[in-house]
Design a protein around this motif. Structure first.
Motif, PDB file in Angstrom:
ATOM      1  N   ILE A  37      42.252  13.638  29.386  1.00 37.78           N
ATOM      2  CA  ILE A  37      41.224  14.627  29.062  1.00 37.78           C
ATOM      3  C   ILE A  37      41.816  16.022  28.858  1.00 37.78           C
ATOM      4  O   ILE A  37      42.978  16.280  29.186  1.00 37.78           O
ATOM      5  N   SER A  38      41.004  16.892  28.314  1.00 37.06           N
ATOM      6  CA  SER A  38      41.288  18.316  28.386  1.00 37.06           C
ATOM      7  C   SER A  38      40.026  18.962  28.941  1.00 37.06           C
ATOM      8  O   SER A  38      39.009  19.044  28.247  1.00 37.06           O
ATOM      9  N   ALA A  39      40.104  19.368  30.195  1.00 37.18           N
ATOM     10  CA  ALA A  39      38.934  19.976  30.840  1.00 37.18           C
ATOM     11  C   ALA A  39      38.579  21.275  30.124  1.00 37.18           C
ATOM     12  O   ALA A  39      37.417  21.628  29.966  1.00 37.18           O
ATOM     13  N   LEU A  40      39.607  21.959  29.652  1.00 37.24           N
ATOM     14  CA  LEU A  40      39.410  23.258  29.020  1.00 37.24           C
ATOM     15  C   LEU A  40      38.670  23.119  27.694  1.00 37.24           C
ATOM     16  O   LEU A  40      37.723  23.829  27.405  1.00 37.24           O
ATOM     17  N   LYS A  41      39.102  22.140  26.897  1.00 36.13           N
ATOM     18  CA  LYS A  41      38.497  21.962  25.567  1.00 36.13           C
ATOM     19  C   LYS A  41      37.288  21.026  25.623  1.00 36.13           C
ATOM     20  O   LYS A  41      36.575  20.891  24.631  1.00 36.13           O
ATOM     21  N   LEU A  50      39.820  33.301  50.486  1.00 34.26           N
ATOM     22  CA  LEU A  50      40.967  33.043  51.340  1.00 34.26           C
ATOM     23  C   LEU A  50      42.155  32.602  50.492  1.00 34.26           C
ATOM     24  O   LEU A  50      43.288  33.027  50.692  1.00 34.26           O
ATOM     25  N   ARG A  51      41.843  31.768  49.499  1.00 34.35           N
ATOM     26  CA  ARG A  51      42.881  31.262  48.617  1.00 34.35           C
ATOM     27  C   ARG A  51      43.546  32.427  47.877  1.00 34.35           C
ATOM     28  O   ARG A  51      44.752  32.486  47.755  1.00 34.35           O
ATOM     29  N   HIS A  52      42.693  33.363  47.433  1.00 33.54           N
ATOM     30  CA  HIS A  52      43.230  34.525  46.749  1.00 33.54           C
ATOM     31  C   HIS A  52      44.137  35.331  47.654  1.00 33.54           C
ATOM     32  O   HIS A  52      45.222  35.752  47.278  1.00 33.54           O
ATOM     33  N   VAL A  82      43.796  12.448  33.673  1.00 34.36           N
ATOM     34  CA  VAL A  82      45.052  13.092  33.269  1.00 34.36           C
ATOM     35  C   VAL A  82      44.643  14.304  32.423  1.00 34.36           C
ATOM     36  O   VAL A  82      44.187  14.160  31.293  1.00 34.36           O
ATOM     37  N   ASN A  83      44.789  15.482  33.005  1.00 32.93           N
ATOM     38  CA  ASN A  83      44.218  16.688  32.391  1.00 32.93           C
ATOM     39  C   ASN A  83      45.264  17.468  31.578  1.00 32.93           C
ATOM     40  O   ASN A  83      46.454  17.191  31.659  1.00 32.93           O
ATOM     41  N   LYS A  84      44.790  18.437  30.857  1.00 30.66           N
ATOM     42  CA  LYS A  84      45.610  19.342  30.042  1.00 30.66           C
ATOM     43  C   LYS A  84      46.352  18.599  28.941  1.00 30.66           C
ATOM     44  O   LYS A  84      47.474  18.959  28.570  1.00 30.66           O
ATOM     45  N   CYS A  85      45.734  17.510  28.457  1.00 30.13           N
ATOM     46  CA  CYS A  85      46.388  16.724  27.405  1.00 30.13           C
ATOM     47  C   CYS A  85      46.452  17.488  26.093  1.00 30.13           C
ATOM     48  O   CYS A  85      47.096  17.038  25.146  1.00 30.13           O
ATOM     49  N   ASP A  86      45.764  18.630  26.023  1.00 30.42           N
ATOM     50  CA  ASP A  86      45.850  19.457  24.805  1.00 30.42           C
ATOM     51  C   ASP A  86      47.163  20.219  24.727  1.00 30.42           C
ATOM     52  O   ASP A  86      47.548  20.718  23.666  1.00 30.42           O
ATOM     53  N   LYS A  87      47.870  20.310  25.838  1.00 30.28           N
ATOM     54  CA  LYS A  87      49.104  21.104  25.830  1.00 30.28           C
ATOM     55  C   LYS A  87      50.231  20.353  25.119  1.00 30.28           C
ATOM     56  O   LYS A  87      50.365  19.137  25.301  1.00 30.28           O
ATOM     57  N   PRO A  88      51.054  21.079  24.368  1.00 29.28           N
ATOM     58  CA  PRO A  88      52.133  20.396  23.640  1.00 29.28           C
ATOM     59  C   PRO A  88      53.109  19.680  24.592  1.00 29.28           C
ATOM     60  O   PRO A  88      53.632  18.608  24.268  1.00 29.28           O
ATOM     61  N   HIS A 111      45.848  18.580  42.754  1.00 29.19           N
ATOM     62  CA  HIS A 111      46.692  19.718  43.104  1.00 29.19           C
ATOM     63  C   HIS A 111      46.079  21.026  42.588  1.00 29.19           C
ATOM     64  O   HIS A 111      45.349  21.024  41.600  1.00 29.19           O
ATOM     65  N   VAL A 112      46.401  22.101  43.256  1.00 26.95           N
ATOM     66  CA  VAL A 112      45.896  23.409  42.848  1.00 26.95           C
ATOM     67  C   VAL A 112      46.359  23.713  41.414  1.00 26.95           C
ATOM     68  O   VAL A 112      47.478  23.354  41.027  1.00 26.95           O
ATOM     69  N   ASP A 113      45.461  24.290  40.644  1.00 22.41           N
ATOM     70  CA  ASP A 113      45.741  24.675  39.251  1.00 22.41           C
ATOM     71  C   ASP A 113      45.830  23.505  38.274  1.00 22.41           C
ATOM     72  O   ASP A 113      46.200  23.705  37.128  1.00 22.41           O
ATOM     73  N   HIS A 114      45.521  22.303  38.728  1.00 22.76           N
ATOM     74  CA  HIS A 114      45.562  21.189  37.792  1.00 22.76           C
ATOM     75  C   HIS A 114      44.268  21.072  36.979  1.00 22.76           C
ATOM     76  O   HIS A 114      44.185  20.262  36.069  1.00 22.76           O
ATOM     77  N   GLY A 115      43.250  21.885  37.373  1.00 19.48           N
ATOM     78  CA  GLY A 115      42.063  21.953  36.514  1.00 19.48           C
ATOM     79  C   GLY A 115      40.770  21.427  37.107  1.00 19.48           C
ATOM     80  O   GLY A 115      39.839  21.111  36.361  1.00 19.48           O
ATOM     81  N   LYS A 116      40.678  21.357  38.456  1.00 18.23           N
ATOM     82  CA  LYS A 116      39.460  20.832  39.088  1.00 18.23           C
ATOM     83  C   LYS A 116      38.249  21.704  38.750  1.00 18.23           C
ATOM     84  O   LYS A 116      37.200  21.198  38.351  1.00 18.23           O
ATOM     85  N   THR A 117      38.408  23.009  38.940  1.00 14.43           N
ATOM     86  CA  THR A 117      37.291  23.921  38.709  1.00 14.43           C
ATOM     87  C   THR A 117      36.882  23.900  37.243  1.00 14.43           C
ATOM     88  O   THR A 117      35.696  23.872  36.923  1.00 14.43           O
ATOM     89  N   THR A 118      37.875  23.880  36.354  1.00 14.87           N
ATOM     90  CA  THR A 118      37.587  23.855  34.919  1.00 14.87           C
ATOM     91  C   THR A 118      36.815  22.590  34.567  1.00 14.87           C
ATOM     92  O   THR A 118      35.845  22.629  33.808  1.00 14.87           O
ATOM     93  N   LEU A 119      37.232  21.478  35.148  1.00  9.99           N
ATOM     94  CA  LEU A 119      36.554  20.211  34.865  1.00  9.99           C
ATOM     95  C   LEU A 119      35.100  20.268  35.342  1.00  9.99           C
ATOM     96  O   LEU A 119      34.182  19.881  34.629  1.00  9.99           O
TER      97      LEU A 119
HETATM   98  P1  GDP Z   1      42.089  24.144  40.048  1.00 10.48           P
HETATM   99  O1  GDP Z   1      42.912  24.999  40.945  1.00 10.48           O
HETATM  100  O2  GDP Z   1      42.517  22.707  40.111  1.00 10.48           O
HETATM  101  O3  GDP Z   1      40.606  24.307  40.229  1.00 10.48           O
HETATM  102  O4  GDP Z   1      42.458  24.586  38.548  1.00 10.48           O
HETATM  103  P2  GDP Z   1      41.646  25.500  37.533  1.00 10.48           P
HETATM  104  O5  GDP Z   1      40.460  24.769  37.012  1.00 10.48           O
HETATM  105  O6  GDP Z   1      41.415  26.822  38.150  1.00 10.48           O
HETATM  106  O7  GDP Z   1      42.693  25.591  36.341  1.00 10.48           O
HETATM  107  C1  GDP Z   1      43.940  26.233  36.477  1.00 10.48           C
HETATM  108  C2  GDP Z   1      44.379  26.749  35.142  1.00 10.48           C
HETATM  109  O8  GDP Z   1      44.593  25.686  34.232  1.00 10.48           O
HETATM  110  C3  GDP Z   1      43.368  27.673  34.478  1.00 10.48           C
HETATM  111  O9  GDP Z   1      44.054  28.721  33.864  1.00 10.48           O
HETATM  112  C4  GDP Z   1      42.707  26.784  33.450  1.00 10.48           C
HETATM  113  O10 GDP Z   1      42.233  27.524  32.327  1.00 10.48           O
HETATM  114  C5  GDP Z   1      43.848  25.887  33.045  1.00 10.48           C
HETATM  115  N1  GDP Z   1      43.356  24.589  32.570  1.00 10.48           N
HETATM  116  C6  GDP Z   1      42.490  23.774  33.191  1.00 10.48           C
HETATM  117  N2  GDP Z   1      42.258  22.680  32.461  1.00 10.48           N
HETATM  118  C7  GDP Z   1      42.990  22.809  31.347  1.00 10.48           C
HETATM  119  C8  GDP Z   1      43.165  21.981  30.163  1.00 10.48           C
HETATM  120  O11 GDP Z   1      42.592  20.914  30.003  1.00 10.48           O
HETATM  121  N3  GDP Z   1      44.026  22.460  29.241  1.00 10.48           N
HETATM  122  C9  GDP Z   1      44.691  23.624  29.356  1.00 10.48           C
HETATM  123  N4  GDP Z   1      45.505  24.000  28.385  1.00 10.48           N
HETATM  124  N5  GDP Z   1      44.536  24.416  30.431  1.00 10.48           N
HETATM  125  C10 GDP Z   1      43.696  24.020  31.415  1.00 10.48           C
END
Ligand code: GDP
Length: 510
Positions: free
Chosen positions: A215-219, A498-500, A179-185, A80-88
């Motif tokens: 995982i935490s893609a961010l960390k 386009l997404r923007h 399973v992403n963003k596992c760093d979030k409370p 899904h959008v914003d779930h962290g694909k690009t970050t990963l």
């Molecule tokens: P995409 O739309 O799936 O490509 O999502 P993005 O990679 O653009 O991530 C969307 C938002 O979630 C961004 O603000 C990222 O910084 C944040 N994000 C992505 N991965 C993580 C993570 O593992 N932990 C936290 N806390 N935030 C994350």
């Protein structure tokens, strides 16, 4: 004048027969009008011999199992959008930068390779989510072995998560859940896995065979485990290819580089690609002058599952095409000539492409609705019908309920038929913004014209061009009429833009 021709054709289709064939076919304006009017090219050059011997290049039959060797998996990241694909993707790429000491020169070429400390390799496709995946599949290119499904642990399964699962299932590609963003409370990985059950994705702890990695893609946490899970699944899949024999590859990105000319990124599927190889893709061919990896380093050869930029194309083929090696330049010319002839025949014989059929359907609706508006000009009528939602140029048969639903009218232009089709496919599958309608009001091949800008202005839309230019006059007209003109050479960037633009049309979150 274009409107005039359409009008004339709609009123008196019989007149078509009286148009002079040769001159008419040259005239792209009338040609388009004819397509829109739903008529076939009746004057197709039928006289020309169709009984040519088939000179096409084909894929090879499967190799002798004894010749197969293991190859790295090719992975697409979805979710899904914003779930962290690009970050990963960024984190995975960065992890490699350190390892290869390439000094941060990584370029976006559509895919990259990750090497584990143990030596195993994984190829990650770096094209936006399932859009690229479905557009390739639509062209019959099976580039992906494994889907990594990213689900945010604080958000859970969302509609694009479900779509991604569906895409993977349809293509019979196995899934690994990240399973992403596992760093979030507020992260709740357990809930994610439970929700996935409802969609037939049964994780190991529920007795299924789908691996789920927290995982935490961010960390950058646990990415190693994700890579290891991918390698483990690849082993089960026993991915193999024959590194000998003529090359077969799939083209994942193409653009024109200022210095290098037409450049493509390919994933090798069979054989070993080397400098000097002669390749065909669609109606284009290349004698490979250089091969580069994602760090911009020249490489001598690329084995199965490797990703390389290929320089040496005479023209720019489109993404999604199959790339085949042939034995000589003469053979390549022959294949391209044969394919071009076939394409021309298809067109002339009126076997209208999907695009043309779509236009025809739109036009039929238009015809049905035009009667009550007979006193208006063609353009006014079309605009009125459009506003009343009677004529629908939408790519998605959206069930519209409110008339003030936000929408983004688009004019799409591409350098070749293939790139326009790819774009339309991407848009077709791009339902990120359910609340915002994507309306393709016009599309075609060639540079952006005044007509395109005028059409976008009439509907308050934007023009998106892929690998095409706009003359100064056209750019000025766009500025004058307040039409946003987006010209891109990388599909990924076009889709991002386009997404923007789509997000900016959405009402603020309720
Ligand atoms: P995409 O739309 O799936 O490509 O999502 P993005 O990679 O653009 O991530 C969307 C938002 O979630 C961004 O603000 C990222 O910084 C944040 N994000 C992505 N991965 C993580 C993570 O593992 N932990 C936290 N806390 N935030 C994350």
């Amino acid at each position: 004048d274009f409107d005039h021709v359409v009008e004339a054709l709609l009123n008196t289709p019989a007149d078509l027969d009286s148009l002079r064939p040769d001159s008419v076919l040259e005239d792209s304006c009338i040609k388009e009008a004819v397509i829109r009017s739903g008529m076939k090219f009746r004057w197709a050059k039928l006289g020309e011999s169709q009984e040519r011997p088939n000179r096409d290049a084909q894929r090879r039959p499967p190799a002798d199992p004894a010749l197969l060797v293991s190859r790295p998996p090719v992975v697409t990241i979805m979710g899904h959008v914003d779930h962290g694909k690009t970050t990963l993707l960024d984190s995975l790429r960065k992890s490699q930068l350190v390892a290869t000491e390439a000094g941060g020169t990584t370029q976006h070429i559509g895919a990259f390779l990750v090497q584990l400390p143990t030596g195993e390799r994984i190829t990650f496709l770096d094209t936006p989510g399932h859009a690229a995946f479905s557009s390739m599949r639509a062209r019959g290119a099976h580039a992906t072995d494994i889907v990594v499904l990213v689900v945010a642990a604080d958000d859970g399964v969302m509609n694009q998560t479900v779509e991604s699962i569906q895409h993977a299932k349809n293509a019979k590609v196995p899934i690994i859940v990240a399973v992403n963003k596992c760093d979030k409370p507020q992260a709740d990985p357990q809930r994610v896995k439970q929700e996935l059950l409802a969609h037939g994705v049964v994780c190991e702890e529920f007795g299924g065979d789908v691996q789920a990695i927290h995982i935490s893609a961010l960390k950058g946490d646990n990415l190693q485990a994700l890579a290891e899970a991918t390698v483990a699944l690849a082993e089960v899949l026993e991915l193999k290819a024959d590194p000998g024999g003529p090359v077969e590859a799939v083209l994942i990105e193409s653009r024109t580089d200022k210095g290098k000319g037409p450049v493509t990124t390919v994933i090798v599927q069979r054989g070993t690609l080397r400098r000097g190889c002669v390749l065909v893709a669609g109606c284009c061919w290349a004698k490979v002058r250089f091969l580069f990896d994602e760090n911009g380093c020249a490489v001598l050869e690329a084995a199965p599952s490797a990703v390389v930029q290929v320089v040496g194309w005479k023209e720019l083929p489109s993404a999604g095409e199959t790339v085949l090696e042939v034995e000589s330049e003469q053979r390549a010319r022959e294949v391209v000539e044969w394919r071009s002839h076939q394409a021309e025949q298809h067109k002339l014989l009126g076997e209208q492409s999907a695009i043309e059929l779509k236009q025809q359907r739109h036009l039929e609706e238009y015809r049905r609705e035009r009667e009550p508006l007979a006193h208006l000009s063609w353009r006014q009528r079309r605009a009125a019908l459009y506003r009343a939602d009677k004529i629908r140029f939408s790519m998605r048969p959206s069930e519209r309920t409110e008339c003030d639903e936000p929408g983004l009218p688009l004019v799409i232009k591409g350098d070749v038929d293939g790139s326009v089709k790819t774009l339309l496919n991407i848009l077709d599958g791009y339902d990120a913004q359910d609340e915002c309608r994507l309306d393709v009001i016009h599309f075609g091949v060639g540079d952006v014209s005044e007509n395109d800008v005028n059409m976008a202005a009439t509907f308050g839309g934007s023009v998106y061009g892929f690998n095409v230019a706009a003359s100064r006059g056209v750019t000025q007209l766009a500025a004058r009429r307040g039409v946003a003109l987006h010209l891109h050479r990388v599909i990924y960037q076009l889709v991002e833009q386009l997404r923007h633009e789509l997000s900016s049309k959405l009402p603020p979150q309720r």
